[in-house]
Write a protein that holds these residues in place. Sequence first.
Motif, PDB file in Angstrom:
ATOM      1  N   PRO A 415      -0.212  57.122 -47.547  1.00 59.92           N
ATOM      2  CA  PRO A 415      -0.362  55.901 -46.718  1.00 59.92           C
ATOM      3  C   PRO A 415       0.828  54.961 -46.876  1.00 59.92           C
ATOM      4  CG  PRO A 415      -2.362  56.362 -47.981  1.00 59.92           C
ATOM      5  CD  PRO A 415      -1.289  57.251 -48.534  1.00 59.92           C
ATOM      6  N   GLU A 416       1.236  54.348 -45.782  1.00 59.84           N
ATOM      7  CA  GLU A 416       2.339  53.388 -45.800  1.00 59.84           C
ATOM      8  C   GLU A 416       1.773  51.985 -45.947  1.00 59.84           C
ATOM      9  OE1 GLU A 416       5.664  54.116 -43.030  1.00 59.84           O
ATOM     10  OE2 GLU A 416       4.395  55.691 -42.192  1.00 59.84           O
ATOM     11  N   TYR A 417       1.343  51.663 -47.152  1.00 57.51           N
ATOM     12  CA  TYR A 417       0.722  50.359 -47.394  1.00 57.51           C
ATOM     13  C   TYR A 417       1.713  49.211 -47.221  1.00 57.51           C
ATOM     14  CZ  TYR A 417      -3.295  52.895 -49.263  1.00 57.51           C
ATOM     15  OH  TYR A 417      -4.384  53.695 -49.406  1.00 57.51           O
ATOM     16  N   THR A 418       2.966  49.453 -47.580  1.00 58.07           N
ATOM     17  CA  THR A 418       3.969  48.385 -47.439  1.00 58.07           C
ATOM     18  C   THR A 418       4.146  48.005 -45.971  1.00 58.07           C
ATOM     19  OG1 THR A 418       5.123  49.159 -49.400  1.00 58.07           O
ATOM     20  CG2 THR A 418       6.342  47.700 -47.904  1.00 58.07           C
ATOM     21  N   ARG A 419       4.260  49.024 -45.141  1.00 61.63           N
ATOM     22  CA  ARG A 419       4.430  48.754 -43.717  1.00 61.63           C
ATOM     23  C   ARG A 419       3.179  48.097 -43.143  1.00 61.63           C
ATOM     24  NH1 ARG A 419       5.310  53.262 -38.984  1.00 61.63           N
ATOM     25  NH2 ARG A 419       5.558  51.789 -37.249  1.00 61.63           N
ATOM     26  N   LEU A 420       2.023  48.583 -43.595  1.00 61.72           N
ATOM     27  CA  LEU A 420       0.779  47.960 -43.147  1.00 61.72           C
ATOM     28  C   LEU A 420       0.724  46.496 -43.566  1.00 61.72           C
ATOM     29  CD1 LEU A 420      -2.039  48.113 -41.877  1.00 61.72           C
ATOM     30  CD2 LEU A 420      -2.912  48.894 -44.096  1.00 61.72           C
ATOM     31  N   GLY A 421       1.199  46.234 -44.799  1.00 58.69           N
ATOM     32  CA  GLY A 421       1.229  44.842 -45.247  1.00 58.69           C
ATOM     33  C   GLY A 421       2.134  43.983 -44.386  1.00 58.69           C
ATOM     34  N   GLU A 422       3.280  44.515 -43.988  1.00 56.75           N
ATOM     35  CA  GLU A 422       4.194  43.755 -43.128  1.00 56.75           C
ATOM     36  C   GLU A 422       3.547  43.477 -41.773  1.00 56.75           C
ATOM     37  OE1 GLU A 422       7.630  46.175 -42.974  1.00 56.75           O
ATOM     38  OE2 GLU A 422       8.328  45.659 -45.006  1.00 56.75           O
ATOM     39  N   LEU A 423       2.889  44.503 -41.209  1.00 57.82           N
ATOM     40  CA  LEU A 423       2.232  44.301 -39.922  1.00 57.82           C
ATOM     41  C   LEU A 423       1.103  43.278 -40.028  1.00 57.82           C
ATOM     42  CD1 LEU A 423       2.042  48.006 -38.703  1.00 57.82           C
ATOM     43  CD2 LEU A 423       3.623  46.249 -37.919  1.00 57.82           C
ATOM     44  N   MET A 424       0.335  43.386 -41.113  1.00 60.55           N
ATOM     45  CA  MET A 424      -0.752  42.422 -41.292  1.00 60.55           C
ATOM     46  C   MET A 424      -0.207  41.017 -41.507  1.00 60.55           C
ATOM     47  SD  MET A 424      -3.763  44.375 -43.442  1.00 60.55           S
ATOM     48  CE  MET A 424      -2.770  44.615 -44.920  1.00 60.55           C
ATOM     49  N   GLY A 496      -8.484  28.294 -53.534  1.00 55.97           N
ATOM     50  CA  GLY A 496      -9.300  29.362 -54.090  1.00 55.97           C
ATOM     51  C   GLY A 496      -8.459  30.325 -54.899  1.00 55.97           C
ATOM     52  N   PRO A 497      -9.032  31.481 -55.285  1.00 59.82           N
ATOM     53  CA  PRO A 497      -8.269  32.461 -56.074  1.00 59.82           C
ATOM     54  C   PRO A 497      -7.051  32.946 -55.303  1.00 59.82           C
ATOM     55  CG  PRO A 497     -10.632  32.963 -56.086  1.00 59.82           C
ATOM     56  CD  PRO A 497     -10.428  31.897 -55.062  1.00 59.82           C
ATOM     57  N   ALA A 498      -5.992  33.195 -56.035  1.00 59.25           N
ATOM     58  CA  ALA A 498      -4.758  33.666 -55.406  1.00 59.25           C
ATOM     59  C   ALA A 498      -4.969  35.070 -54.864  1.00 59.25           C
ATOM     60  CB  ALA A 498      -3.615  33.652 -56.413  1.00 59.25           C
ATOM     61  N   PRO A 499      -4.629  35.301 -53.583  1.00 56.75           N
ATOM     62  CA  PRO A 499      -4.800  36.646 -53.010  1.00 56.75           C
ATOM     63  C   PRO A 499      -3.803  37.623 -53.617  1.00 56.75           C
ATOM     64  CG  PRO A 499      -3.683  35.205 -51.452  1.00 56.75           C
ATOM     65  CD  PRO A 499      -4.091  34.349 -52.599  1.00 56.75           C
ATOM     66  N   SER A 500      -4.206  38.891 -53.663  1.00 53.08           N
ATOM     67  CA  SER A 500      -3.346  39.932 -54.230  1.00 53.08           C
ATOM     68  C   SER A 500      -2.730  40.823 -53.170  1.00 53.08           C
ATOM     69  CB  SER A 500      -4.150  40.798 -55.201  1.00 53.08           C
ATOM     70  OG  SER A 500      -5.256  41.411 -54.536  1.00 53.08           O
ATOM     71  N   LEU A 501      -3.234  40.750 -51.938  1.00 51.71           N
ATOM     72  CA  LEU A 501      -2.759  41.654 -50.888  1.00 51.71           C
ATOM     73  C   LEU A 501      -1.871  40.962 -49.868  1.00 51.71           C
ATOM     74  CD1 LEU A 501      -6.061  43.623 -50.215  1.00 51.71           C
ATOM     75  CD2 LEU A 501      -4.156  44.252 -51.702  1.00 51.71           C
ATOM     76  N   GLY A 502      -1.573  39.704 -50.053  1.00 52.49           N
ATOM     77  CA  GLY A 502      -0.725  38.995 -49.093  1.00 52.49           C
ATOM     78  C   GLY A 502      -0.593  37.535 -49.467  1.00 52.49           C
ATOM     79  N   LYS A 503      -0.066  36.786 -48.540  1.00 48.93           N
ATOM     80  CA  LYS A 503       0.168  35.374 -48.770  1.00 48.93           C
ATOM     81  C   LYS A 503      -1.123  34.585 -48.612  1.00 48.93           C
ATOM     82  CE  LYS A 503       4.907  35.627 -47.005  1.00 48.93           C
ATOM     83  NZ  LYS A 503       5.860  35.122 -45.981  1.00 48.93           N
TER      84      LYS A 503
END
Length: 837
Positions: A415-424, A496-503
Motif C-alpha cells: 500500500p502507498e500510505y504516503t501518497r494516500l496521506g498526501e491526497l488526504m 484534543g489529542p495530537a493526531p498521528s495520521l495527519g495535521k
Amino acid sequence: LSVVPGGLAAGAAEAMRDRPRPGLLRWLTAALAPAALAKVPPNQPFQVVRPTQDHTSMLPVVEGLQQLAQHEARIALVSVVGPYHSGKSFLLNALAGETNVFSIGRQTSPETMGIWLCRTEMRASDGAEVWLMDSEGFFGPGVSESYDAKIFTIASLLGGHLVYNTVKIIDQQAVSLLEMLARRAQLFRTRSSAEPFSGDTPDFLSVRSFPPLTWVVEDFVQELPEQHRLAEDGATAWLRSYLSRGNGSDLDPDNDGRPFLAKLYRDFKVHTLFLPATTKEHLVDLSKLSWSDLTPEFQQELQELKTHILSNLQAREFEGKSMRGSTLDRSIRFIVQALQRGMFHELPSLWATWTTQVAEMSLQDAEAWFSNLLSQIDMGEDPIAIADFNSHVEKARGRSKEFYKELLRDFDMRPEYTRLGELMDKHFQHKLLLYHERIQRWVQELIAESKDVMMRTLMKTELPVDPATLLRSGEVATRSIVQDFASRLHSFAQRGPAPSLGKAAMMPAFSQDPVSQLTTDLRSLLGARELENEREIAQYFKAAVVAADEAVEAELKMHTGKLIGMARMKELTATVAARCGEAFDERLAKHEWMKSLSHYRTHKALVQTETFDSKMSRFTAANEQRLSSHFSAALERCLTSYRSRKGNLPMPVSEADLESEHRALAASVRELLDEQAGQGGELRDTVAYKGVLRNLDAVIEEGAHYARQKNVELWKVHSDEATRCALRENEAKRRQCGLTCMFNKVPGVHRSTCKENLMRCLSRSGAGSRMSPQMQNQVFENWYNKDLAADVSAVYTNFYFSSGLVGALVLFVGLGWRRSGRPSAGYGSPYGAGAGA
C-alpha cells in the motif's frame, strides 16, 4: 475508473425513495392486478432484472419486483451462474424437480436475459422457502465482460448458496475467469460496505466472506487425475490444484497460504454431473425429458448436489431478520442502483494486467471515501469543537487507511500510505478552509447571540433607573457574558489529542480578537442603553420643570390683578417658591434617586432662574405698575381735595389757628390716601405708596408754606395803616440823616430802624393788637422784603460805596504813613551802629 462510494448511498437512498411503500404497493397492485396479491406460485419463474439496451448495465423489472415484494415468507436463495449454454437453466429445472420450469433453448444465442427468480417447494435447513435464481450466461455475443461481472456480483451478494456452472472440464482459464469475477464482486462489496448507510445498506455487505460456492461441472465424463482419484473429495482437490498453481495473486497480503477463492467463500466445493442423457435427440432439447428419462448417474449425482446445497442453506440476514420478499426486493434495487451509479469497476480487459489499475483505483477509492467521510464531518447547524473535528478527521484517516488496506487485501502489493496521506491532506486542507469559515460565522453568531442576551438583560431594567445602578448591572452582565463566551470559545478551541495520521486543525485567525470584539460591542450596547436612560431621565426632569412652571403660573394666576403689598408679596413669594419646589419634587417622587443626580441641581437652578425668578419678577413688576397707577390716581384725588379745601381756610388768623386748621386738612387728606392703601393699610409698605405719600407731603408742606405766606400777606393788608405809618417815619428819618447817618448807609441799622418804626405803628393800630409778636415779625419780614425792597437796595448801594470810599481812604493814609514814618539807616536798624563801626 473510480467513483465516490457516497454515490452508492445516494443511489440506494434514491432507490428506496423511488420504491413504493409496501402498503401503498398493495393498494396499487390490488387496483391494477388483483392476481398479483396472491402468493407467488411455485415453479413459475419471473424476471426481476433486465439488461439495458446496450447490454452494459441492468434495470429493475418493476412488475417482477412488485410481485416479489408481496411475498412475506422467508426466502433462502440459490444463485446459479455460468457461461451461456452451459446448462444453468436445465440444472435449475433439475433442482426444482421438473424439466420445464425454466426455458431451455436450442439456439446458439442465450435464452435467459437478466435475472429470473423462481419459488420452489423445497425447504432450507432453517425452514425457509428455497428460491432459485437463474441468470444470463457469461460471454454471450455482444455482451461485455463488465456486464458478466455484474451478474456474478448480484448472484454472489444475494444468494444463500452460489452455484457456478460449467461443462466438461476445469482448466486454468476457467479458474482464472472465476477468480476475476470473484475479485470484482469482492471489490464492489468492499466499496459498498465501507460506507455507512445508516440502515439502508443490506447486512450481507458487512460480512467479509461470500456464501458457500459449489462449482458444478456438467457433462463430466473424464477421469480425475490419478493423484486426486483416491481423495475423499477428488473433484475439489482437482480444483485446488489449479488454485495452488496461481501466479501469486491467489494469496492475500496476510500470506496465510490459502487460495483466494477458498478464503473468499465460506465453503468451497466442486461437484461433477454426468450426462443427463446419452442420445443426441434428447441432448438437443432436454426440456422434453421427464425425470425418469435422465441417466441414473445424473440423478444420483444431482441428488447428492441437492443434498449438499440444502443441508447448510439458510435465509440471509437483512436488518437483523431473515430475508423475505420485501427485503429481497430492496436488496435487488439497492445493488442495481449501485451498479447503475458506477460503484462497479470498469476494467479495459478481463485478461489485461490490471493489478496496477486496481491499486490505483483502490487509492482513488480510499481518497474518495476519505473525501466523503470528511463531507459528513461537521454537518450540523453549528461547527463541532476543534477536538471533535480532529478526532473525526483522525478516525476518517484511519478508516480510509483501513479501507485502502481492505481493498488491497487480496492483492500482493504494498500500500502507498504516503501518497494516500498526501491526497488526504489536500482534502483536509480544503475541508479545514470550509471549517474555518463556519467557525468564523459561528463565532459571529455567538457574538450576535451574546449581544442579544445583553440587550434582553438591559431591556429587563425599566427606564429610567439610577445611572449608577444601570452601569453596575450592565458591567456585571458584560463580565458574565464575556466570561461565558470566552469559556465557551476556549473549550471549543481545545485541540484534543495530537493526531498521528495527519495535521491537526486549530482555530482560524480573526481580524479582531472575538473576546475583545464582544467586550467592545457589549460596552457599546451598555452605552446606548445609558443614553436612552439619560433621555428618559431628561424627560422626567423636563416634566418636573413644566410642573413647576404650571404650579407657579397657577399660584400667581390667583393673584393676578390684585394689589399686593410688600409684606404680602414676601408671603406670596415664599408660597410660590414652596409650591414650585413641591411640584418639581412631586414629579420626581417616584424615583428618589433622581435627587442625587447633577440633573437635579441643574434643573432646580433652571427652575429657580427661568421659572420662579422670571415669573415672580414679571409679576412683581406688574404689581408695582398696578400700585403705581393706583396710587397715582389716589394722589390726584387727594391733591384735588387738598387744593379745594385749602382755599377755604379762614385768613387772616393767628399762626396757631392757621397751623391747626392746616394740620386737620393735611390729616384728612392723608386719611383719604390711606383709604386707597387697602384693608388694614397693607399697601402702605409699598414703594408706590411711600412715593405718593412723599409727594403728597411735599404738596401739603408747600401748601402750608403758601398758606402761611398768604396769612402774612393778609395780615399785612389788614395792617396797611401801620405800614404807611412806618413808611412816613422812615422817610422822616432819611431826611434827617446826614453824611454820617447810618440809617441809609448800613443795612443792619436800616433794618432795625424800619422794624422799630413798624412795631410802634402796629402797637398804635387795631390790627396790630390782634397779631402775636411772631406774626408781627412775619408781617415785618414780608413788608421789609417786598415793600421796602427798593429802599433796601439803595441802602446796600450806599453801604458798598461808603465802605469802598472808607477803604480807599484808609489805604491812602496807611501808605502815606509808611512812607513818612520809616526810620533812617543809622538809627532805624538795631544793627546800624555795629555795622558802622
